[in-house]
Design a protein around this motif. Structure first.
Motif, PDB file in Angstrom:
ATOM      1  N   THR A  16      32.824  34.096  40.013  1.00  0.00           N
ATOM      2  CA  THR A  16      33.193  32.934  39.212  1.00  0.00           C
ATOM      3  C   THR A  16      34.414  32.114  39.505  1.00  0.00           C
ATOM      4  N   ALA A  17      35.467  32.857  39.078  1.00  0.00           N
ATOM      5  CA  ALA A  17      36.954  32.282  39.355  1.00  0.00           C
ATOM      6  C   ALA A  17      37.244  31.785  40.687  1.00  0.00           C
ATOM      7  N   LYS A  18      36.898  32.812  41.595  1.00  0.00           N
ATOM      8  CA  LYS A  18      37.013  32.507  43.114  1.00  0.00           C
ATOM      9  C   LYS A  18      36.262  31.040  43.492  1.00  0.00           C
ATOM     10  N   ARG A  19      35.018  30.979  43.074  1.00  0.00           N
ATOM     11  CA  ARG A  19      34.331  29.892  43.367  1.00  0.00           C
ATOM     12  C   ARG A  19      34.945  28.454  42.845  1.00  0.00           C
ATOM     13  N   GLY A  20      35.535  28.485  41.447  1.00  0.00           N
ATOM     14  CA  GLY A  20      35.936  27.440  40.734  1.00  0.00           C
ATOM     15  C   GLY A  20      37.144  27.099  41.420  1.00  0.00           C
ATOM     16  N   LEU A  21      38.028  27.927  41.852  1.00  0.00           N
ATOM     17  CA  LEU A  21      39.478  27.855  42.539  1.00  0.00           C
ATOM     18  C   LEU A  21      38.808  26.770  43.676  1.00  0.00           C
ATOM     19  N   GLY A  22      38.157  27.158  44.428  1.00  0.00           N
ATOM     20  CA  GLY A  22      37.707  26.331  45.504  1.00  0.00           C
ATOM     21  C   GLY A  22      38.389  26.620  46.747  1.00  0.00           C
ATOM     22  N   ASP A  23      39.201  27.592  46.910  1.00  0.00           N
ATOM     23  CA  ASP A  23      39.991  27.797  48.137  1.00  0.00           C
ATOM     24  C   ASP A  23      40.032  29.431  48.297  1.00  0.00           C
ATOM     25  N   PRO A  24      39.046  29.867  49.115  1.00  0.00           N
ATOM     26  CA  PRO A  24      39.092  31.159  49.430  1.00  0.00           C
ATOM     27  C   PRO A  24      40.287  31.920  49.896  1.00  0.00           C
ATOM     28  N   ALA A  25      41.072  31.005  50.990  1.00  0.00           N
ATOM     29  CA  ALA A  25      42.121  31.895  51.223  1.00  0.00           C
ATOM     30  C   ALA A  25      43.303  31.875  50.273  1.00  0.00           C
ATOM     31  N   LEU A  26      43.435  30.994  49.439  1.00  0.00           N
ATOM     32  CA  LEU A  26      44.502  30.984  48.263  1.00  0.00           C
ATOM     33  C   LEU A  26      44.042  32.026  47.373  1.00  0.00           C
ATOM     34  N   ALA A  27      42.669  32.139  46.984  1.00  0.00           N
ATOM     35  CA  ALA A  27      42.330  33.098  46.115  1.00  0.00           C
ATOM     36  C   ALA A  27      42.686  34.621  46.603  1.00  0.00           C
ATOM     37  N   GLU A  28      42.718  34.783  48.249  1.00  0.00           N
ATOM     38  CA  GLU A  28      42.951  36.285  48.586  1.00  0.00           C
ATOM     39  C   GLU A  28      44.303  36.401  48.385  1.00  0.00           C
ATOM     40  N   LEU A  29      45.127  35.386  48.466  1.00  0.00           N
ATOM     41  CA  LEU A  29      46.750  35.515  48.437  1.00  0.00           C
ATOM     42  C   LEU A  29      46.896  35.822  47.221  1.00  0.00           C
ATOM     43  N   VAL A  30      46.330  35.157  46.121  1.00  0.00           N
ATOM     44  CA  VAL A  30      46.672  35.548  44.682  1.00  0.00           C
ATOM     45  C   VAL A  30      46.296  36.886  44.359  1.00  0.00           C
ATOM     46  N   VAL A  31      45.179  37.478  44.961  1.00  0.00           N
ATOM     47  CA  VAL A  31      44.669  38.679  44.418  1.00  0.00           C
ATOM     48  C   VAL A  31      45.473  39.916  45.176  1.00  0.00           C
ATOM     49  N   ILE A  32      45.963  39.453  46.393  1.00  0.00           N
ATOM     50  CA  ILE A  32      46.810  40.404  47.162  1.00  0.00           C
ATOM     51  C   ILE A  32      48.071  40.654  46.451  1.00  0.00           C
ATOM     52  N   ARG A  33      48.696  39.426  46.037  1.00  0.00           N
ATOM     53  CA  ARG A  33      50.151  39.388  45.302  1.00  0.00           C
ATOM     54  C   ARG A  33      49.931  40.170  43.991  1.00  0.00           C
ATOM     55  N   ALA A  34      49.046  40.217  43.246  1.00  0.00           N
ATOM     56  CA  ALA A  34      48.882  40.705  42.053  1.00  0.00           C
ATOM     57  C   ALA A  34      48.746  42.145  42.337  1.00  0.00           C
ATOM     58  N   SER A  35      47.949  42.526  43.367  1.00  0.00           N
ATOM     59  CA  SER A  35      47.612  43.958  43.725  1.00  0.00           C
ATOM     60  C   SER A  35      48.969  44.705  44.088  1.00  0.00           C
ATOM     61  N   GLN A  36      49.797  43.883  44.994  1.00  0.00           N
ATOM     62  CA  GLN A  36      51.001  44.365  45.329  1.00  0.00           C
ATOM     63  C   GLN A  36      52.034  44.762  43.937  1.00  0.00           C
ATOM     64  N   LEU A  37      52.143  43.569  43.153  1.00  0.00           N
ATOM     65  CA  LEU A  37      52.630  44.066  41.752  1.00  0.00           C
ATOM     66  C   LEU A  37      52.130  45.193  41.135  1.00  0.00           C
ATOM     67  N   ASN A  38      50.876  45.374  41.078  1.00  0.00           N
ATOM     68  CA  ASN A  38      50.262  46.515  40.448  1.00  0.00           C
ATOM     69  C   ASN A  38      50.087  47.878  41.194  1.00  0.00           C
TER      70      ASN A  38
ATOM     71  N   VAL B 166      43.649  37.325  35.947  1.00  0.00           N
ATOM     72  CA  VAL B 166      43.246  38.238  34.873  1.00  0.00           C
ATOM     73  C   VAL B 166      42.202  39.207  35.547  1.00  0.00           C
ATOM     74  N   ALA B 167      41.226  38.681  36.316  1.00  0.00           N
ATOM     75  CA  ALA B 167      40.221  39.477  36.686  1.00  0.00           C
ATOM     76  C   ALA B 167      40.681  40.627  37.745  1.00  0.00           C
ATOM     77  N   ILE B 168      41.883  40.115  38.612  1.00  0.00           N
ATOM     78  CA  ILE B 168      42.310  41.279  39.673  1.00  0.00           C
ATOM     79  C   ILE B 168      43.292  42.277  38.821  1.00  0.00           C
TER      80      ILE B 168
END
Length: 147
Positions: free
Chosen positions: A21-43, A126-128
């Motif tokens: 739902t969050a990815k769809r609502g953001l509306g930019d799949p490439a940006l969504a992946e950058l966000v989840v990758i960055r959070a995953s790097q930090l974690n 929050v989800a990632i």
């Protein structure tokens, strides 16, 4: 429950629904992946990094962006202002070093995203973070993701 049993199915479905739902609502799949990758790097979540790097390629994220994502603040010209605002908010929500998201980070993100997109961006972070914590706490190794 063993470490290899990641989640109760209902919890997994709920987390997956929030992510989608969050990815769809953001509306930019490439940006969504950058966000989840960055959070995953930090974690330090190898499973999620492995999974989302593959998905990022599918959405056309450049190798240069993926290579420099960990140093996005210093990578002048590689990330646009909107991506930089999303990445700064991602880090602020993920790390919470000051105990809250700094006002200037939130205000900058609000300049680049409307209220709905901003809510979805925060929901995605929050989800990632939830997924990262599940996978890291269970020590789920990379390589198990199947689309």
């Amino acid at each position: 429950m063993s470490r290899t049993e990641v989640l109760d199915r209902e919890v997994g479905r709920a987390l997956s629904a929030l992510s989608a739902t969050a990815k769809r609502g953001l509306g930019d799949p490439a940006l969504a992946e950058l966000v989840v990758i960055r959070a995953s790097q930090l974690n330090h979540c190898a499973f999620c990094l492995d999974m989302h790097l593959g998905i990022a390629h599918e959405h056309g994220v450049s190798e240069k962006q993926l290579d420099l994502l960990a140093a996005w603040e210093e990578a002048e010209g590689v990330f646009d202002k909107r991506e930089r605002a999303a990445l700064a908010l991602t880090e602020a929500v993920t790390v919470l070093t000051e105990g809250f998201v700094p006002d200037e980070v939130y205000a900058t993100a609000a300049e680049h995203f409307d209220n709905g997109q901003l809510a979805h961006l925060i929901g995605l972070v929050v989800a990632i973070n939830n997924w990262n914590r599940v996978m890291v706490s269970r020590r789920i190794p990379p390589g198990g993701y199947r689309p």
